[in-house]
Design a protein around this motif. Structure first.
Motif, PDB file in Angstrom:
ATOM      1  N   MET A 296       0.084   3.939 -10.749  1.00  0.00           N
ATOM      2  CA  MET A 296      -0.680   3.929 -11.985  1.00  0.00           C
ATOM      3  C   MET A 296      -0.130   4.928 -12.999  1.00  0.00           C
ATOM      4  O   MET A 296      -0.071   4.647 -14.199  1.00  0.00           O
ATOM      5  N   HIS A 297       0.303   6.072 -12.527  1.00  0.00           N
ATOM      6  CA  HIS A 297       0.874   7.076 -13.430  1.00  0.00           C
ATOM      7  C   HIS A 297       2.217   6.589 -13.980  1.00  0.00           C
ATOM      8  O   HIS A 297       2.490   6.734 -15.186  1.00  0.00           O
ATOM      9  N   ALA A 298       3.055   6.024 -13.115  1.00  0.00           N
ATOM     10  CA  ALA A 298       4.345   5.498 -13.565  1.00  0.00           C
ATOM     11  C   ALA A 298       4.152   4.327 -14.515  1.00  0.00           C
ATOM     12  O   ALA A 298       4.880   4.177 -15.508  1.00  0.00           O
TER      13      ALA A 298
ATOM     14  N   ILE B 161       0.840  -1.203   0.000  1.00  0.00           N
ATOM     15  CA  ILE B 161       0.000   0.000   0.000  1.00  0.00           C
ATOM     16  C   ILE B 161       0.873   1.252   0.000  1.00  0.00           C
ATOM     17  O   ILE B 161       0.630   2.216  -0.738  1.00  0.00           O
ATOM     18  N   ASP B 162       1.917   1.211   0.835  1.00  0.00           N
ATOM     19  CA  ASP B 162       2.844   2.339   0.929  1.00  0.00           C
ATOM     20  C   ASP B 162       3.573   2.551  -0.402  1.00  0.00           C
ATOM     21  O   ASP B 162       3.691   3.680  -0.894  1.00  0.00           O
ATOM     22  N   ALA B 163       4.053   1.461  -0.996  1.00  0.00           N
ATOM     23  CA  ALA B 163       4.772   1.555  -2.264  1.00  0.00           C
ATOM     24  C   ALA B 163       3.862   2.045  -3.390  1.00  0.00           C
ATOM     25  O   ALA B 163       4.246   2.905  -4.187  1.00  0.00           O
ATOM     26  N   PHE B 164       2.654   1.505  -3.444  1.00  0.00           N
ATOM     27  CA  PHE B 164       1.697   1.891  -4.488  1.00  0.00           C
ATOM     28  C   PHE B 164       1.395   3.381  -4.425  1.00  0.00           C
ATOM     29  O   PHE B 164       1.286   4.050  -5.460  1.00  0.00           O
ATOM     30  N   THR B 165       1.302   3.911  -3.218  1.00  0.00           N
ATOM     31  CA  THR B 165       0.963   5.331  -3.050  1.00  0.00           C
ATOM     32  C   THR B 165       2.160   6.232  -3.348  1.00  0.00           C
ATOM     33  O   THR B 165       2.053   7.193  -4.123  1.00  0.00           O
TER      34      THR B 165
ATOM     35  N   MET C 277      11.157  -3.414  -1.620  1.00  0.00           N
ATOM     36  CA  MET C 277      10.918  -4.772  -2.119  1.00  0.00           C
ATOM     37  C   MET C 277       9.522  -4.882  -2.733  1.00  0.00           C
ATOM     38  O   MET C 277       9.337  -5.505  -3.780  1.00  0.00           O
ATOM     39  N   ALA C 278       8.545  -4.260  -2.077  1.00  0.00           N
ATOM     40  CA  ALA C 278       7.185  -4.279  -2.619  1.00  0.00           C
ATOM     41  C   ALA C 278       7.116  -3.537  -3.950  1.00  0.00           C
ATOM     42  O   ALA C 278       6.429  -3.969  -4.888  1.00  0.00           O
ATOM     43  N   ALA C 279       7.840  -2.432  -4.057  1.00  0.00           N
ATOM     44  CA  ALA C 279       7.874  -1.673  -5.310  1.00  0.00           C
ATOM     45  C   ALA C 279       8.510  -2.490  -6.424  1.00  0.00           C
ATOM     46  O   ALA C 279       8.057  -2.446  -7.577  1.00  0.00           O
TER      47      ALA C 279
END
Length: 275
Positions: A67-69, A58-62, A244-246
């Motif tokens: 979505m823009h990247a 959640i932290d990485a997604f935000t 790692m999540a990213a």
């Protein structure tokens, strides 16, 4: 004889299994650590997570504006691969079918350019294109990818087109096709195996590339996925869990594409290599 064959197959299977484990081990480490807190990662990065914590995702997604990247990476990759395959196939066709000395010179010039490392020209590249205002743009980056990817694509198309019988094109000409119609209706469909191979190589290269976008795209809204992953690596600290999540979020699209198109990918690589 049958016993020896079974023994040999068993040895091959064992060796391939070891290589498979070695190949997926780094991916496995990134996956398990993407669910851990920083303290747990530092204590034992090889240990399975005690709890599947999704807060890193959640932290990485935000923070990476996923979505823009993702859209930036998709636009750059799609347009670059499309232009490389289209323009390189047409260029190779002219090189093969037109026996001009200029064509021979240009073909060998393009092949020779493949030995020049990007690191040797990246500083002049940034300086020249920066002075004419072509930096910090997705379209400038696409233009550069087409330039860097064309040489290998032309080289591969050139060898494949030489194996296509000229009689097919002569028959199309007799039926009233222009040279452009002959290329797109007769020649280009026959180039599907090598086109698939080139597209696979270029998609993996462009989607995962970090250095060229890092030099060209400066504004945060222009970031691709690899640049967004770099957001979690600071000068003095690293956010290990979100990083790692990213990495996993950046890898997932490529895995999905492979799973959906693995048959076409394998078929294209095999046919291209045979040719």
């Amino acid at each position: 004889m049958e016993k020896n064959n079974r023994l040999l197959n068993g040895i091959k299977f064992f060796a391939l299994s070891i290589f498979l484990v070695l190949y997926i081990f780094p991916f496995f480490i990134v996956l398990i650590n993407s669910f851990k807190e920083r303290k747990e990662i530092l204590e034992n990065p090889l240990k399975l997570p005690s709890v599947l914590n999704l807060s890193n995702y959640i932290d990485a997604f935000t923070k990476m504006n996923y979505m823009h990247a993702f859209l930036n990476s998709l636009i750059i990759t799609a347009f670059s691969v499309f232009l490389i395959t289209l323009l390189s196939s047409m260029t190779a066709y002219i090189f093969v079918r037109k026996k001009w000395k200029f064509n021979q010179f240009m073909f060998f010039f393009m092949v020779a350019s493949m030995i020049i490392p990007f690191q040797g020209i990246m500083i002049p590249l940034v300086k020249i294109y920066g002075s004419i205002g072509m930096m910090n743009s997705k379209w400038a980056l696409i233009y550069m990818y087409v330039g860097f990817g064309a040489s290998l694509a032309v080289f591969m198309y050139h060898g494949f087109i030489k194996s296509i019988p000229l009689e097919l094109e002569e028959a199309a000409t007799i039926d009233g096709c222009s040279q452009l119609q002959t290329f797109f209706k007769i020649v280009f469909p026959l180039l599907k195996p090598v086109t698939t191979t080139i597209a696979i190589l270029d998609i993996l290269w462009i989607w995962n590339d970090f250095l060229l976008p890092y030099l060209v795209l400066m504004a945060p809204e222009q970031r691709t996925l690899p640049l967004s992953v770099f957001y979690f690596y600071g000068t003095y600290t690293i956010e290990y869990g979100p990083a790692m999540a990213a990495l996993m979020l950046a890898t997932i699209p490529v895995i999905i594409v492979y799973l959906l198109m693995q048959k076409q990918i394998i078929e294209g690589v095999l046919k291209g290599s045979i040719k």
